[in-house]
Design a protein around this motif. Structure first.
Motif, PDB file in Angstrom:
ATOM      1  N   THR A  60       5.180  40.201  -0.215  1.00 13.62           N
ATOM      2  CA  THR A  60       4.711  39.566  -1.457  1.00 13.62           C
ATOM      3  C   THR A  60       5.874  39.003  -2.268  1.00 13.62           C
ATOM      4  O   THR A  60       5.693  38.069  -3.041  1.00 13.62           O
ATOM      5  CB  THR A  60       3.891  40.543  -2.333  1.00 13.62           C
ATOM      6  OG1 THR A  60       4.731  41.621  -2.756  1.00 13.62           O
ATOM      7  CG2 THR A  60       2.691  41.075  -1.592  1.00 13.62           C
ATOM      8  N   ARG A  65       8.929  34.349  -4.756  1.00 13.97           N
ATOM      9  CA  ARG A  65      10.094  33.491  -4.572  1.00 13.97           C
ATOM     10  C   ARG A  65       9.679  32.019  -4.458  1.00 13.97           C
ATOM     11  O   ARG A  65      10.378  31.123  -4.938  1.00 13.97           O
ATOM     12  CB  ARG A  65      10.854  33.906  -3.303  1.00 13.97           C
ATOM     13  CG  ARG A  65      11.647  35.173  -3.461  1.00 13.97           C
ATOM     14  CD  ARG A  65      12.213  35.674  -2.138  1.00 13.97           C
ATOM     15  NE  ARG A  65      12.962  36.880  -2.370  1.00 13.97           N
ATOM     16  CZ  ARG A  65      14.260  36.907  -2.697  1.00 13.97           C
ATOM     17  NH1 ARG A  65      14.950  35.778  -2.775  1.00 13.97           N
ATOM     18  NH2 ARG A  65      14.873  38.029  -2.933  1.00 13.97           N
ATOM     19  N   ARG A 135       1.315  36.416 -12.102  1.00 11.10           N
ATOM     20  CA  ARG A 135       0.810  37.607 -11.410  1.00 11.10           C
ATOM     21  C   ARG A 135      -0.701  37.493 -11.198  1.00 11.10           C
ATOM     22  O   ARG A 135      -1.216  37.820 -10.129  1.00 11.10           O
ATOM     23  CB  ARG A 135       1.159  38.885 -12.179  1.00 11.10           C
ATOM     24  CG  ARG A 135       2.636  39.030 -12.503  1.00 11.10           C
ATOM     25  CD  ARG A 135       3.037  40.454 -12.756  1.00 11.10           C
ATOM     26  NE  ARG A 135       3.040  41.218 -11.518  1.00 11.10           N
ATOM     27  CZ  ARG A 135       4.071  41.242 -10.654  1.00 11.10           C
ATOM     28  NH1 ARG A 135       5.168  40.577 -10.892  1.00 11.10           N
ATOM     29  NH2 ARG A 135       3.968  41.942  -9.541  1.00 11.10           N
ATOM     30  N   ARG A 156       6.396  45.197  -5.560  1.00  8.20           N
ATOM     31  CA  ARG A 156       6.785  46.040  -6.693  1.00  8.20           C
ATOM     32  C   ARG A 156       5.580  46.760  -7.306  1.00  8.20           C
ATOM     33  O   ARG A 156       5.720  47.810  -7.918  1.00  8.20           O
ATOM     34  CB  ARG A 156       7.430  45.186  -7.805  1.00  8.20           C
ATOM     35  CG  ARG A 156       8.647  44.377  -7.384  1.00  8.20           C
ATOM     36  CD  ARG A 156       9.792  45.285  -6.996  1.00  8.20           C
ATOM     37  NE  ARG A 156      11.034  44.536  -6.792  1.00  8.20           N
ATOM     38  CZ  ARG A 156      11.296  43.764  -5.751  1.00  8.20           C
ATOM     39  NH1 ARG A 156      10.395  43.616  -4.805  1.00  8.20           N
ATOM     40  NH2 ARG A 156      12.458  43.145  -5.633  1.00  8.20           N
ATOM     41  N   ASP A 157       4.395  46.158  -7.146  1.00  7.56           N
ATOM     42  CA  ASP A 157       3.192  46.684  -7.815  1.00  7.56           C
ATOM     43  C   ASP A 157       2.039  46.828  -6.839  1.00  7.56           C
ATOM     44  O   ASP A 157       0.885  46.757  -7.229  1.00  7.56           O
ATOM     45  CB  ASP A 157       2.771  45.723  -8.941  1.00  7.56           C
ATOM     46  CG  ASP A 157       2.403  44.343  -8.395  1.00  7.56           C
ATOM     47  OD1 ASP A 157       2.846  44.006  -7.276  1.00  7.56           O
ATOM     48  OD2 ASP A 157       1.659  43.614  -9.070  1.00  7.56           O
ATOM     49  N   ARG A 206      18.372  42.574 -11.884  1.00 13.65           N
ATOM     50  CA  ARG A 206      16.996  42.441 -11.369  1.00 13.65           C
ATOM     51  C   ARG A 206      16.244  43.754 -11.505  1.00 13.65           C
ATOM     52  O   ARG A 206      15.066  43.768 -11.855  1.00 13.65           O
ATOM     53  CB  ARG A 206      17.004  42.005  -9.902  1.00 13.65           C
ATOM     54  CG  ARG A 206      17.263  40.523  -9.738  1.00 13.65           C
ATOM     55  CD  ARG A 206      17.317  40.166  -8.279  1.00 13.65           C
ATOM     56  NE  ARG A 206      16.009  40.277  -7.652  1.00 13.65           N
ATOM     57  CZ  ARG A 206      15.810  40.386  -6.346  1.00 13.65           C
ATOM     58  NH1 ARG A 206      16.832  40.453  -5.522  1.00 13.65           N
ATOM     59  NH2 ARG A 206      14.596  40.446  -5.860  1.00 13.65           N
ATOM     60  N   ARG A 213       9.756  44.908 -17.468  1.00 12.93           N
ATOM     61  CA  ARG A 213       8.824  43.853 -17.892  1.00 12.93           C
ATOM     62  C   ARG A 213       7.481  44.486 -18.260  1.00 12.93           C
ATOM     63  O   ARG A 213       7.112  45.553 -17.740  1.00 12.93           O
ATOM     64  CB  ARG A 213       8.651  42.822 -16.768  1.00 12.93           C
ATOM     65  CG  ARG A 213       7.917  43.385 -15.596  1.00 12.93           C
ATOM     66  CD  ARG A 213       7.794  42.379 -14.458  1.00 12.93           C
ATOM     67  NE  ARG A 213       7.088  42.983 -13.351  1.00 12.93           N
ATOM     68  CZ  ARG A 213       7.327  42.729 -12.082  1.00 12.93           C
ATOM     69  NH1 ARG A 213       8.249  41.871 -11.730  1.00 12.93           N
ATOM     70  NH2 ARG A 213       6.623  43.332 -11.142  1.00 12.93           N
TER      71      ARG A 213
HETATM   72  O1   DC Z   1      11.187  41.631  -2.793  1.00 14.59           O
HETATM   73  P1   DC Z   1      11.924  40.384  -3.280  1.00 14.59           P
HETATM   74  O2   DC Z   1      13.347  40.643  -3.654  1.00 14.59           O
HETATM   75  O3   DC Z   1      11.815  39.253  -2.294  1.00 14.59           O
HETATM   76  O4   DC Z   1      11.148  39.938  -4.616  1.00 14.59           O
HETATM   77  C1   DC Z   1      11.582  38.869  -5.417  1.00 14.59           C
HETATM   78  C2   DC Z   1      11.169  39.123  -6.855  1.00 14.59           C
HETATM   79  O5   DC Z   1       9.751  39.040  -6.961  1.00 14.59           O
HETATM   80  C3   DC Z   1      11.558  40.481  -7.409  1.00 14.59           C
HETATM   81  O6   DC Z   1      12.682  40.397  -8.274  1.00 14.59           O
HETATM   82  C4   DC Z   1      10.380  40.966  -8.177  1.00 14.59           C
HETATM   83  C5   DC Z   1       9.254  40.053  -7.823  1.00 14.59           C
HETATM   84  N1   DC Z   1       8.141  40.724  -7.177  1.00 14.59           N
HETATM   85  C6   DC Z   1       7.179  41.264  -7.989  1.00 14.59           C
HETATM   86  O7   DC Z   1       7.307  41.229  -9.204  1.00 14.59           O
HETATM   87  N2   DC Z   1       6.075  41.837  -7.448  1.00 14.59           N
HETATM   88  C7   DC Z   1       5.931  41.906  -6.115  1.00 14.59           C
HETATM   89  N3   DC Z   1       4.826  42.469  -5.606  1.00 14.59           N
HETATM   90  C8   DC Z   1       6.935  41.384  -5.256  1.00 14.59           C
HETATM   91  C9   DC Z   1       8.043  40.825  -5.831  1.00 14.59           C
END
Ligand code: DC
Length: 267
Positions: A60, A65, A135, A156-157, A206, A213
């Motif tokens: 995701t 990205r 989102r 992340r979520d 990051r 956030r």
């Molecule tokens: O996993 P990544 O580094 O490729 O993710 C890039 C950015 O996207 C990361 O800084 C946070 C965001 N992200 C997010 O908020 N929720 C997700 N499910 C996946 C990534």
């Protein structure tokens, strides 16, 4: 083969961005949610584990990205929520899978899979991911994938928001120094000139943005299994995750077929 096209009308069978966000997530195949900070090894581990079980691996972060790249190309400061929101209706974002299970990202018809892997786009992705409209725009797309296919989905979520009923949730961590070193080596292999100190500073920034956030911050779901990969090799980490999947779902490796969900077929 395009799996999703966000700008197709709903009745075409594709997912409309922002649609179906409250749809129940029951009656679906096996779902494994893997969350954790950048550089914890989520994508390599999730991809390898998905392959062993024949599940689809959904990255995701790559989707965020791609939105980040679109904002950068539009010359939009990614913290300007209203400006980022304004470009969403015009975005065509799709993803598909190669024969080896690699997820390809397509932005307005262009394969941007390589272009989204730069430090600059990492920063854009993190910033646009803090915009609630982004989102919301991507939620239905992610859930739809898990309703149709057995997935290992990382982000992340995923365990807290996207798939709160996932059969298995894992929170993958490693020390920030280890994570920065891994990311530094990856970037160096690709010819990127960033120093370790720059990568570490970016990683800390990051982490801060992703965890503080307001919209769906990075945190472990209450029922997530914590796995710290600081002292584990990639193979050991994959074995650990595969053991958890086998135990939780009572299944053997190779028990699903990702091709049934469109992976492994030619575009
Ligand atoms: O996993 P990544 O580094 O490729 O993710 C890039 C950015 O996207 C990361 O800084 C946070 C965001 N992200 C997010 O908020 N929720 C997700 N499910 C996946 C990534």
């Amino acid at each position: 083969m395009t799996v999703q096209n966000l700008t197709e009308p709903v009745d075409s069978g594709a997912i409309q961005a922002g649609a179906d966000q409250t749809a129940p997530v029951s009656n679906r195949p096996c779902s494994v949610a893997i969350d954790g900070p950048a550089g914890a090894g989520k994508s390599s581990i999730a991809k390898a584990a998905a392959k062993r079980f024949g599940f689809i691996y959904v990255d995701t972060g790559a989707i965020y990205r791609t939105v980040g790249l679109a904002a950068q190309r539009a010359g939009i400061p990614p913290e300007e929520a209203a400006s980022v929101e304004a470009i969403l209706p015009g975005l065509q974002i799709a993803f598909d899978y190669g024969a080896d299970g690699t997820q390809r990202m397509i932005l307005n018809g262009e394969d941007v899979s390589g272009l989204i892997r730069t430090p600059e786009i990492s920063r854009y992705a993190s910033a646009v991911a803090a915009v609630p409209a982004v989102r919301a725009f991507l939620l239905g797309l992610q859930r739809d994938m898990a309703q149709k296919c057995s997935v290992v989905m990382d982000g992340r979520d995923i365990g807290t928001v996207v798939l709160p009923d996932a059969g298995l949730k894992i929170f993958l961590t490693a020390s920030v120094e280890q994570r920065a070193m891994r990311r530094f080596r990856e970037l160096r292999q690709k010819g990127d000139a960033s120093t370790y100190e720059q990568v570490l500073a970016d990683m800390i920034a990051r982490d801060e943005l992703d965890t503080t956030r307001a919209a769906a911050p990075l945190r472990a779901a209450d029922d997530a299994v914590p796995v710290d990969t600081s002292e584990l090799t990639l193979d050991e980490s994959v074995d650990r995750i595969c053991g958890l999947i086998a135990d939780r779902f009572g299944i053997a490796e190779g028990s699903a077929n990702a091709a049934d969900c469109g992976a492994g077929r030619d575009a």
